[in-house]
Motif scaffolding. Structure first.
Motif, mmCIF file in Angstrom:
data_model
loop_
_atom_site.group_PDB
_atom_site.id
_atom_site.type_symbol
_atom_site.label_atom_id
_atom_site.label_comp_id
_atom_site.label_asym_id
_atom_site.label_seq_id
_atom_site.Cartn_x
_atom_site.Cartn_y
_atom_site.Cartn_z
ATOM 1 N N ASN A 153 -34.993 16.198 6.301
ATOM 2 C CA ASN A 153 -35.163 14.905 6.975
ATOM 3 C C ASN A 153 -33.940 14.535 7.809
ATOM 4 O O ASN A 153 -34.076 14.040 8.937
ATOM 5 N N THR A 154 -32.761 14.769 7.268
ATOM 6 C CA THR A 154 -31.536 14.437 8.003
ATOM 7 C C THR A 154 -31.455 15.231 9.299
ATOM 8 O O THR A 154 -31.112 14.684 10.359
ATOM 9 N N ARG A 155 -31.780 16.502 9.226
ATOM 10 C CA ARG A 155 -31.744 17.362 10.423
ATOM 11 C C ARG A 155 -32.759 16.909 11.465
ATOM 12 O O ARG A 155 -32.452 16.790 12.657
ATOM 13 N N ASN A 156 -33.988 16.609 11.035
ATOM 14 C CA ASN A 156 -35.031 16.234 11.994
ATOM 15 C C ASN A 156 -34.812 14.838 12.579
ATOM 16 O O ASN A 156 -35.140 14.597 13.744
ATOM 17 N N LEU A 157 -34.267 13.933 11.790
ATOM 18 C CA LEU A 157 -33.944 12.610 12.324
ATOM 19 C C LEU A 157 -32.819 12.704 13.348
ATOM 20 O O LEU A 157 -32.818 11.987 14.356
ATOM 21 N N ALA A 158 -31.868 13.606 13.110
ATOM 22 C CA ALA A 158 -30.769 13.797 14.062
ATOM 23 C C ALA A 158 -31.284 14.393 15.371
ATOM 24 O O ALA A 158 -30.843 14.007 16.460
ATOM 25 N N LYS A 159 -32.244 15.329 15.284
ATOM 26 C CA LYS A 159 -32.837 15.911 16.490
ATOM 27 C C LYS A 159 -33.536 14.851 17.331
ATOM 28 O O LYS A 159 -33.492 14.879 18.559
ATOM 29 N N TRP A 160 -34.203 13.937 16.665
ATOM 30 C CA TRP A 160 -34.922 12.873 17.378
ATOM 31 C C TRP A 160 -33.947 11.885 18.008
ATOM 32 O O TRP A 160 -34.269 11.213 18.988
ATOM 33 N N GLY A 161 -32.735 11.807 17.461
ATOM 34 C CA GLY A 161 -31.740 10.875 17.982
ATOM 35 C C GLY A 161 -31.893 9.476 17.424
ATOM 36 O O GLY A 161 -31.538 8.489 18.084
ATOM 37 N N ALA A 162 -32.429 9.366 16.202
ATOM 38 C CA ALA A 162 -32.700 8.054 15.616
ATOM 39 C C ALA A 162 -31.405 7.294 15.352
ATOM 40 O O ALA A 162 -30.449 7.831 14.804
ATOM 41 N N LYS A 163 -31.387 6.034 15.749
ATOM 42 C CA LYS A 163 -30.273 5.138 15.458
ATOM 43 C C LYS A 163 -30.685 4.038 14.484
ATOM 44 O O LYS A 163 -29.863 3.521 13.748
ATOM 45 N N ARG A 164 -31.968 3.682 14.506
ATOM 46 C CA ARG A 164 -32.493 2.680 13.577
ATOM 47 C C ARG A 164 -33.754 3.217 12.929
ATOM 48 O O ARG A 164 -34.715 3.555 13.608
ATOM 49 N N ILE A 165 -33.727 3.314 11.605
ATOM 50 C CA ILE A 165 -34.876 3.819 10.852
ATOM 51 C C ILE A 165 -35.398 2.689 9.976
ATOM 52 O O ILE A 165 -34.631 2.015 9.289
ATOM 53 N N TYR A 166 -36.709 2.484 10.016
ATOM 54 C CA TYR A 166 -37.345 1.479 9.166
ATOM 55 C C TYR A 166 -38.329 2.183 8.244
ATOM 56 O O TYR A 166 -39.194 2.936 8.700
ATOM 57 N N THR A 167 -38.198 1.945 6.950
ATOM 58 C CA THR A 167 -39.044 2.614 5.958
ATOM 59 C C THR A 167 -40.130 1.676 5.449
ATOM 60 O O THR A 167 -39.874 0.494 5.225
ATOM 61 N N LEU A 168 -41.322 2.212 5.234
ATOM 62 C CA LEU A 168 -42.417 1.419 4.685
ATOM 63 C C LEU A 168 -42.292 1.265 3.178
ATOM 64 O O LEU A 168 -42.880 0.349 2.600
ATOM 65 N N SER A 169 -41.546 2.148 2.550
ATOM 66 C CA SER A 169 -41.420 2.114 1.088
ATOM 67 C C SER A 169 -40.001 1.748 0.669
ATOM 68 O O SER A 169 -39.025 2.294 1.204
ATOM 69 N N PRO A 170 -39.860 0.844 -0.306
ATOM 70 C CA PRO A 170 -38.531 0.555 -0.868
ATOM 71 C C PRO A 170 -37.875 1.788 -1.467
ATOM 72 O O PRO A 170 -36.647 1.898 -1.485
ATOM 73 N N HIS A 171 -38.691 2.728 -1.962
ATOM 74 C CA HIS A 171 -38.148 3.935 -2.562
ATOM 75 C C HIS A 171 -37.488 4.813 -1.505
ATOM 76 O O HIS A 171 -36.411 5.386 -1.741
ATOM 77 N N CYS A 172 -38.126 4.946 -0.354
ATOM 78 C CA CYS A 172 -37.518 5.688 0.757
ATOM 79 C C CYS A 172 -36.245 4.992 1.215
ATOM 80 O O CYS A 172 -35.225 5.638 1.475
ATOM 81 N N TYR A 173 -36.305 3.685 1.323
ATOM 82 C CA TYR A 173 -35.136 2.923 1.774
ATOM 83 C C TYR A 173 -33.956 3.116 0.827
ATOM 84 O O TYR A 173 -32.830 3.395 1.258
ATOM 85 N N ASP A 174 -34.202 2.976 -0.461
ATOM 86 C CA ASP A 174 -33.122 3.056 -1.438
ATOM 87 C C ASP A 174 -32.430 4.405 -1.402
ATOM 88 O O ASP A 174 -31.197 4.482 -1.354
ATOM 89 N N VAL A 175 -33.215 5.482 -1.396
ATOM 90 C CA VAL A 175 -32.597 6.805 -1.464
ATOM 91 C C VAL A 175 -31.945 7.178 -0.135
ATOM 92 O O VAL A 175 -30.880 7.817 -0.112
ATOM 93 N N MET A 176 -32.517 6.750 0.991
ATOM 94 C CA MET A 176 -31.913 7.067 2.281
ATOM 95 C C MET A 176 -30.660 6.224 2.522
ATOM 96 O O MET A 176 -29.693 6.694 3.127
ATOM 97 N N LYS A 177 -30.670 5.009 2.040
ATOM 98 C CA LYS A 177 -29.506 4.136 2.190
ATOM 99 C C LYS A 177 -28.340 4.604 1.333
ATOM 100 O O LYS A 177 -27.188 4.608 1.773
#
Length: 422
Positions: free
Chosen positions: A244-268
């Motif tokens: 996920n980190t590699r693919n988000l970097a390829k996309w050039g993401a600067k702001r990511i919004y998660t639909l799940s609190p679980h995704c948010y917690d672990v990514m944060k």
């Protein structure tokens, strides 16, 4: 609940050691306890060096008093106090269920006067069991971990179908490469589960109505790895995180919004590479709150219902996201917002965290049933939440029960959509 394994339907599964062979309970436990005690001693020595957790615990019992399991009228209740005491004395039975009953809601961490890092201890012990084969792992957890490792999602679904929920929608608002574009990290349940896909579609429609340029990774997105992490499979988590980190970097993401609190917690908290690359992670509900606050998402249609809001544990107990979801609901005309007995930081766990969403829990032993009863006491028409896991746990426990037939479980995105679109 009876454990079954590779020995066949109805046969007890006592872990990897017996490979499904039927063994007398006394013989099984004596063999496993000898090995488990040795591994437990080694694990506790390692953990005490880092946390001093077990030495600091004075067995006051405040953690158990606040644990949601104390509300269950069943022998399956979990006691953090008893768990720590057994672990400290080397008496914790890794071949039993205790290790998997904790939902890691974080209530014990909030109220412990001695700041015992109970959740970290739990993950370390589960890692000992999962990665070193030191004890029992529920068959359903084994299956999920295997699927996450091999397919990048909990059900071994086709990765090319991960973004199909959005294939038939208007994608005019999706623009990769734009400086103002945001990334919507959808997560596994909203990507594949038919019910949870309604959350993802509602979120996409709200963004399009607000004129927010966004995109999704689609088949380039894999599970955030939170379930693997909390189940103790550190290796699988690290692999998913790297993808996920590699693919988000390829996309050039600067702001990511998660639909799940679980995704948010672990990514944060665990995706250290994201912030290094200048990327910030937020819960989707925060974006909705911002859009409404600045008038970019007008809410004009009335939803004349009494609504009780269920705080997801990872929002309320771990990140103090309590006010924003309620303000979103209050901006929907006609809604009467009511509070349940346990709300905000003291919200009652649905039972889905810590891998609980993947375990088969019998009726009468489900934390979600207690939460549904609290909602009924408020006279609510709708039980709203902002977590796909919570939605799944609450709906599953309400399904087929006549007393819950007038209580509808909805995600906040779905409710807001009703207020925005006629």
């Amino acid at each position: 609940m009876a454990k079954t394994g590779s020995g066949g339907k109805g046969q007890p599964d006592y872990g990897w050691r017996f490979q499904g062979k039927i063994v007398r309970l006394c013989e099984d436990r004596s063999v496993q306890m000898d090995e488990s005690s040795h591994l437990m001693e080694r694990a506790l020595r390692q953990m005490s060096m880092e946390y001093f957790a077990l030495d600091r615990c004075l067995q006051c019992g405040i953690c158990t008093e606040g644990c949601p399991h104390t509300k269950l009228e069943t022998n399956a209740r979990f006691s953090p106090r008893s768990f720590i005491q057994k672990a400290r004395l080397g008496l914790l039975d890794l071949s039993g269920e205790d290790l998997w009953l904790c939902t890691q809601c974080g209530q014990c961490k909030l109220i412990c006067p001695y700041e015992i890092p109970f959740l970290d201890v739990m993950i370390s012990l589960r890692s000992l069991v999962v990665e070193q084969g030191a004890g029992y792992v529920p068959a359903s957890i084994k299956g999920v971990l295997s699927s996450l490792s091999s397919a990048g999602n909990p059900w071994k679904e086709d990765q090319s179908q991960r973004g199909e929920w959005h294939a038939d929608r208007d994608r005019s608002g999706n623009t990769s490469g734009r400086q103002d574009a945001v990334m919507l990290f959808v997560g596994c349940l909203p990507s594949y589960d038919k019910r949870a896909q309604k959350i993802a579609r509602a979120a996409a429609e709200l963004l399009q109505r607000a004129g927010v340029a966004f995109d999704i990774l689609g088949e380039a997105e894999v599970c955030c790895g939170e379930s693997a992490l909390r189940a103790g499979d550190q290796g699988t988590f690290e692999r998913l995180k790297a993808i996920n980190t590699r693919n988000l970097a390829k996309w050039g993401a600067k702001r990511i919004y998660t639909l799940s609190p679980h995704c948010y917690d672990v990514m944060k908290n665990r995706y250290d590479g994201l912030e290094t690359g200048g990327c910030q992670v937020y819960p989707f509900v925060i974006l909705l709150h911002e859009l409404i606050s600045k008038g970019a998402l007008p809410v004009r249609n009335g939803v004349h219902k009494r609504v009780a809001y269920h705080d997801p544990c990872l929002f309320s107990k771990h990140h103090s996201i309590i006010t924003e979801p309620r303000e979103v609901l209050r901006n929907i005309p006609g809604i009467e917002l009511v509070e349940m007995e346990h709300s905000g930081e003291k919200s009652f766990c649905c039972g889905g965290g810590g891998g609980g969403v993947w375990r088969d829990t019998a009726r009468g032993e489900r934390l979600a049933e207690i939460r549904l009863e609290e909602a009924l006491k408020t006279g609510a028409d709708i039980l709203a939440t902002a977590c796909p896991y919570c939605l799944a746990m609450l709906e599953e426990s309400a399904r087929g029960e006549e007393r819950y037939q007038d209580l509808k479980v909805m995600d906040l995105c779905e409710l807001l959509r009703e207020g925005v679109f006629s």
